[in-house]
Design a protein around this motif. Structure first.
Motif, mmCIF file in Angstrom:
data_model
loop_
_atom_site.group_PDB
_atom_site.id
_atom_site.type_symbol
_atom_site.label_atom_id
_atom_site.label_comp_id
_atom_site.label_asym_id
_atom_site.label_seq_id
_atom_site.Cartn_x
_atom_site.Cartn_y
_atom_site.Cartn_z
ATOM 1 N N ALA A 45 0.836 -1.200 0.000
ATOM 2 C CA ALA A 45 0.000 0.000 0.000
ATOM 3 C C ALA A 45 0.872 1.253 0.000
ATOM 4 O O ALA A 45 2.038 1.222 0.410
ATOM 5 C CB ALA A 45 -0.898 0.001 1.232
ATOM 6 N N PRO A 46 0.320 2.390 -0.485
ATOM 7 C CA PRO A 46 1.052 3.649 -0.343
ATOM 8 C C PRO A 46 1.453 3.862 1.109
ATOM 9 O O PRO A 46 0.696 3.527 2.023
ATOM 10 C CB PRO A 46 0.018 4.688 -0.812
ATOM 11 C CG PRO A 46 -0.861 3.927 -1.762
ATOM 12 C CD PRO A 46 -0.962 2.554 -1.174
ATOM 13 N N ALA A 47 2.620 4.434 1.334
ATOM 14 C CA ALA A 47 3.170 4.531 2.690
ATOM 15 C C ALA A 47 2.217 5.212 3.664
ATOM 16 O O ALA A 47 2.099 4.795 4.824
ATOM 17 C CB ALA A 47 4.503 5.284 2.641
ATOM 18 N N ASP A 48 1.527 6.252 3.218
ATOM 19 C CA ASP A 48 0.639 6.988 4.112
ATOM 20 C C ASP A 48 -0.643 6.227 4.426
ATOM 21 O O ASP A 48 -1.412 6.634 5.304
ATOM 22 C CB ASP A 48 0.300 8.353 3.521
ATOM 23 C CG ASP A 48 -0.427 8.241 2.181
ATOM 24 O OD1 ASP A 48 0.035 7.459 1.333
ATOM 25 O OD2 ASP A 48 -1.460 8.920 1.993
ATOM 26 N N LEU A 49 -0.901 5.118 3.732
ATOM 27 C CA LEU A 49 -2.125 4.348 3.953
ATOM 28 C C LEU A 49 -1.850 2.962 4.523
ATOM 29 O O LEU A 49 -2.777 2.171 4.698
ATOM 30 C CB LEU A 49 -2.889 4.196 2.628
ATOM 31 C CG LEU A 49 -3.344 5.484 1.939
ATOM 32 C CD1 LEU A 49 -3.999 5.143 0.604
ATOM 33 C CD2 LEU A 49 -4.311 6.260 2.816
ATOM 34 N N LEU A 50 -0.591 2.691 4.807
ATOM 35 C CA LEU A 50 -0.206 1.342 5.206
ATOM 36 C C LEU A 50 -1.017 0.823 6.391
ATOM 37 O O LEU A 50 -1.588 -0.276 6.343
ATOM 38 C CB LEU A 50 1.286 1.313 5.545
ATOM 39 C CG LEU A 50 1.892 -0.047 5.860
ATOM 40 C CD1 LEU A 50 1.750 -0.985 4.658
ATOM 41 C CD2 LEU A 50 3.356 0.099 6.245
ATOM 42 N N GLU A 51 -1.109 1.593 7.459
ATOM 43 C CA GLU A 51 -1.819 1.147 8.656
ATOM 44 C C GLU A 51 -3.312 1.003 8.390
ATOM 45 O O GLU A 51 -3.937 0.025 8.820
ATOM 46 C CB GLU A 51 -1.586 2.136 9.801
ATOM 47 C CG GLU A 51 -2.194 1.695 11.124
ATOM 48 C CD GLU A 51 -1.841 2.619 12.271
ATOM 49 O OE1 GLU A 51 -2.493 2.511 13.331
ATOM 50 O OE2 GLU A 51 -0.922 3.454 12.110
ATOM 51 N N GLU A 52 -3.866 1.962 7.652
ATOM 52 C CA GLU A 52 -5.300 1.914 7.367
ATOM 53 C C GLU A 52 -5.665 0.717 6.496
ATOM 54 O O GLU A 52 -6.702 0.082 6.696
ATOM 55 C CB GLU A 52 -5.749 3.208 6.684
ATOM 56 C CG GLU A 52 -5.739 4.411 7.596
ATOM 57 C CD GLU A 52 -6.216 5.653 6.883
ATOM 58 O OE1 GLU A 52 -7.434 5.727 6.591
ATOM 59 O OE2 GLU A 52 -5.396 6.538 6.603
ATOM 60 N N VAL A 53 -4.822 0.401 5.528
ATOM 61 C CA VAL A 53 -5.101 -0.728 4.651
ATOM 62 C C VAL A 53 -5.025 -2.039 5.428
ATOM 63 O O VAL A 53 -5.839 -2.952 5.216
ATOM 64 C CB VAL A 53 -4.118 -0.749 3.457
ATOM 65 C CG1 VAL A 53 -4.245 -2.052 2.669
ATOM 66 C CG2 VAL A 53 -4.380 0.449 2.541
ATOM 67 N N ASP B 199 -1.163 5.340 -10.318
ATOM 68 C CA ASP B 199 -0.878 4.134 -9.551
ATOM 69 C C ASP B 199 -1.621 4.180 -8.216
ATOM 70 O O ASP B 199 -2.250 3.199 -7.793
ATOM 71 C CB ASP B 199 0.629 4.026 -9.325
ATOM 72 C CG ASP B 199 1.026 2.744 -8.602
ATOM 73 O OD1 ASP B 199 0.234 1.788 -8.614
ATOM 74 O OD2 ASP B 199 2.143 2.708 -8.054
ATOM 75 N N ARG B 200 -1.545 5.321 -7.554
ATOM 76 C CA ARG B 200 -2.250 5.505 -6.279
ATOM 77 C C ARG B 200 -3.747 5.377 -6.483
ATOM 78 O O ARG B 200 -4.453 4.730 -5.698
ATOM 79 C CB ARG B 200 -1.920 6.882 -5.706
ATOM 80 C CG ARG B 200 -2.639 7.209 -4.374
ATOM 81 C CD ARG B 200 -2.245 8.611 -3.902
ATOM 82 N NE ARG B 200 -2.926 8.988 -2.681
ATOM 83 C CZ ARG B 200 -2.522 8.679 -1.453
ATOM 84 N NH1 ARG B 200 -1.434 7.944 -1.293
ATOM 85 N NH2 ARG B 200 -3.191 9.084 -0.394
ATOM 86 N N ARG B 201 -4.258 5.969 -7.560
ATOM 87 C CA ARG B 201 -5.698 5.918 -7.812
ATOM 88 C C ARG B 201 -6.170 4.492 -8.058
ATOM 89 O O ARG B 201 -7.240 4.091 -7.603
ATOM 90 C CB ARG B 201 -6.057 6.792 -9.017
ATOM 91 C CG ARG B 201 -7.544 7.008 -9.149
ATOM 92 C CD ARG B 201 -7.937 7.745 -10.404
ATOM 93 N NE ARG B 201 -9.293 8.221 -10.281
ATOM 94 C CZ ARG B 201 -10.379 7.463 -10.348
ATOM 95 N NH1 ARG B 201 -10.255 6.161 -10.569
ATOM 96 N NH2 ARG B 201 -11.585 7.980 -10.203
#
Length: 230
Positions: A132-140, A212-214
């Motif tokens: 996952a994108p680094a800023d979303l790692l925990e949420e994912v 890619d993020r989208r």
């Protein structure tokens, strides 16, 4: 008004032998239909490869060309012309569907410029939190746990209202992040259309990352939507 290409490779009309733009579906001299060319989707509409295009003019040109390519107009034409009308119509439809959609148009133009776009290049598996994108790692990571819990509960005939609420809120947040990506992409269109080589390269790299993020976010939203609607 649509901005047209300043130049293209000239080819000779099969009927009158007058040279014309290779992207032309009809000869400008004798008006005869031309065989489908290898030209890209922008050349089908005689457009410069740009991200900001006049959608109203695009639609108008699409309908004009569609009418000219209608099979009824070739009822008495040669077999070759009948085949070309079908092939040109398919090309026209594909080009229109791609160019009228902002995301598809952006991906198409970047691929046309040599960018590698798609899950086969990004390596982003929505089921693997570590990708996952680094800023979303925990949420994912939390989201995947919740999704699995919801699926197991549904399989057992149980639905946790709080879990359902949490997933609904998560979907709303990811939808918002998708909107942010779309906004950021549009802001880069001018840099691509009006910039020099360096500006275009920088804009391309950023847009590839945003796409890619989208794609990753869109996959997450689809997973949540499917699980909630199961």
């Amino acid at each position: 008004m649509m901005k047209v290409l300043d130049s293209a490779v000239p080819v000779a009309c099969w009927s009158c032998s007058v040279a014309h733009n290779e992207s032309t579906l009809f000869c400008p001299h004798c008006s005869k239909i031309q065989p489908p060319q290898v030209g890209d989707y922008f050349s089908v509409f005689s457009l410069e490869p740009m991200l900001n295009i006049d959608l109203a003019a695009l639609e108008q040109e699409f309908h004009r060309l569609s009418r000219r390519l209608h099979p009824d107009r070739f009822a008495r034409a040669t077999d070759s012309e009948k085949e070309w009308s079908l092939a040109d119509t398919a090309l026209l439809n594909d080009a229109y569907r791609t160019l009228k959609d902002p995301l598809r148009r952006t991906e198409y133009l970047l691929k046309r410029s040599g960018a590698e776009i798609g899950e086969e290049h990004s390596g982003k598996d929505r089921r693997d939190p570590s990708r996952a994108p680094a800023d979303l790692l925990e949420e994912v990571f939390d989201l995947n746990m919740q999704l699995e819990e919801m699926r197991m509960g549904r399989a057992a005939g149980e639905v946790d209202p709080q879990l359902q609420k949490d997933l609904t809120e998560a979907k709303k947040k990811f939808d918002g992040l998708l909107n942010e990506v779309d906004r950021d992409l549009r802001e880069l269109w001018n840099a691509w259309d009006e910039g020099g080589e360096a500006e275009r390269k920088a804009a391309q790299n950023t847009m590839v990352a945003l796409l890619d993020r989208r794609r990753y976010l869109n996959n997450l939203v689809r997973d949540v939507t499917e699980t909630l609607g199961a």
